[in-house]
Design a protein around this motif. Structure first.
Motif, mmCIF file in Angstrom:
data_model
loop_
_atom_site.group_PDB
_atom_site.id
_atom_site.type_symbol
_atom_site.label_atom_id
_atom_site.label_comp_id
_atom_site.label_asym_id
_atom_site.label_seq_id
_atom_site.Cartn_x
_atom_site.Cartn_y
_atom_site.Cartn_z
ATOM 1 N N MET A 56 40.238 42.969 28.765
ATOM 2 C CA MET A 56 41.042 43.880 29.557
ATOM 3 C C MET A 56 42.091 43.101 30.371
ATOM 4 N N PHE A 57 41.674 42.029 31.040
ATOM 5 C CA PHE A 57 42.627 41.266 31.841
ATOM 6 C C PHE A 57 43.636 40.521 30.971
ATOM 7 N N GLY A 87 49.510 40.795 29.439
ATOM 8 C CA GLY A 87 50.610 40.996 28.509
ATOM 9 C C GLY A 87 51.573 42.092 28.944
ATOM 10 N N GLU A 88 51.109 43.017 29.772
ATOM 11 C CA GLU A 88 51.937 44.141 30.223
ATOM 12 C C GLU A 88 52.467 43.956 31.639
ATOM 13 N N MET A 99 45.897 36.096 38.369
ATOM 14 C CA MET A 99 46.895 36.417 37.351
ATOM 15 C C MET A 99 47.868 37.466 37.886
ATOM 16 N N ILE A 100 47.379 38.414 38.651
ATOM 17 C CA ILE A 100 48.243 39.438 39.255
ATOM 18 C C ILE A 100 49.250 38.761 40.179
ATOM 19 N N LYS A 101 48.766 37.824 40.988
ATOM 20 C CA LYS A 101 49.638 37.072 41.887
ATOM 21 C C LYS A 101 50.663 36.268 41.083
ATOM 22 N N ASP A 102 50.203 35.582 40.040
ATOM 23 C CA ASP A 102 51.085 34.740 39.238
ATOM 24 C C ASP A 102 52.197 35.534 38.565
#
Length: 187
Positions: A80-81, A86-87, A126-129
């Motif tokens: 899922m992550f 990718g989106e 990953m959200i932060k990146d």
């Protein structure tokens, strides 16, 4: 009320932050108990009412075409992550909701497996990146230390848990009121 103030802050993480897309990420660690499946359904309804149109879900109970559904396992969470990465783009808002059971190490229980706090933080980084921001809501028992870990990792957004550090939560009380109020726009 305090919940109303918090709700208005949650979806308006930073007024100067342009939100180009609203993405919901939901992990239901317990697909067998109606209180948790009901919490997922409430979260979906509330987030749809707030303009979220893309959903990534582990433990989905009401699949829909707008739901990207993943296997109820640690492998499913990782997939899922990976798919979300990718989106996800800069200026997206990710609303993460975790429900189910937790353990004293602040892990979510997924079937017989543990989704640890350190694994969560790795995924949230990953959200932060990507230059996105997050709203993180946990109602699992012993999830009280997760918001601080998110803050300490420098992940932008808001994080909350109704459980004090080292204590159990009452998701059957918190989630229905929180998500029903969010859906209806009341405090």
């Amino acid at each position: 009320s305090q919940i109303g103030k918090l709700q208005s802050q949650l979806l308006d993480v930073a007024p100067e932050f342009p939100i180009t897309k609203r993405i919901a990420v939901i992990i239901n660690g317990d697909t067998d108990e109606s209180r948790h499946t009901g919490n997922v359904d409430r979260a979906i309804a509330a987030l749809e009412a707030q303009g979220f149109d893309t959903f990534y879900i582990v433990g989905d109970t009401t699949p829909s075409e707008s739901h990207n559904v993943f296997n109820h396992s640690l492998e499913g969470i990782n997939e899922m992550f990976t798919s979300l990465a990718g989106e996800l783009q800069k200026d997206n808002l990710v609303f993460f909701y975790g429900t189910g059971h937790g353990d004293k190490e602040s892990s979510m229980i997924i079937g017989e497996q543990k989704y640890t706090k350190s694994n969560m933080i790795t995924h949230f980084e990953m959200i932060k990146d990507k230059g996105a921001r997050g709203v993180f809501v946990f109602d699992t028992c012993y999830s009280g230390s997760i918001p601080r870990a998110i803050y300490e990792a420098g992940i932008e957004g808001v994080a909350l848990s109704p459980a004090p550090v080292g204590k159990t939560a009452s998701c059957q009380f918190f989630a229905p009121r929180f998500f029903d109020s969010l859906r209806e726009g009341r405090d």
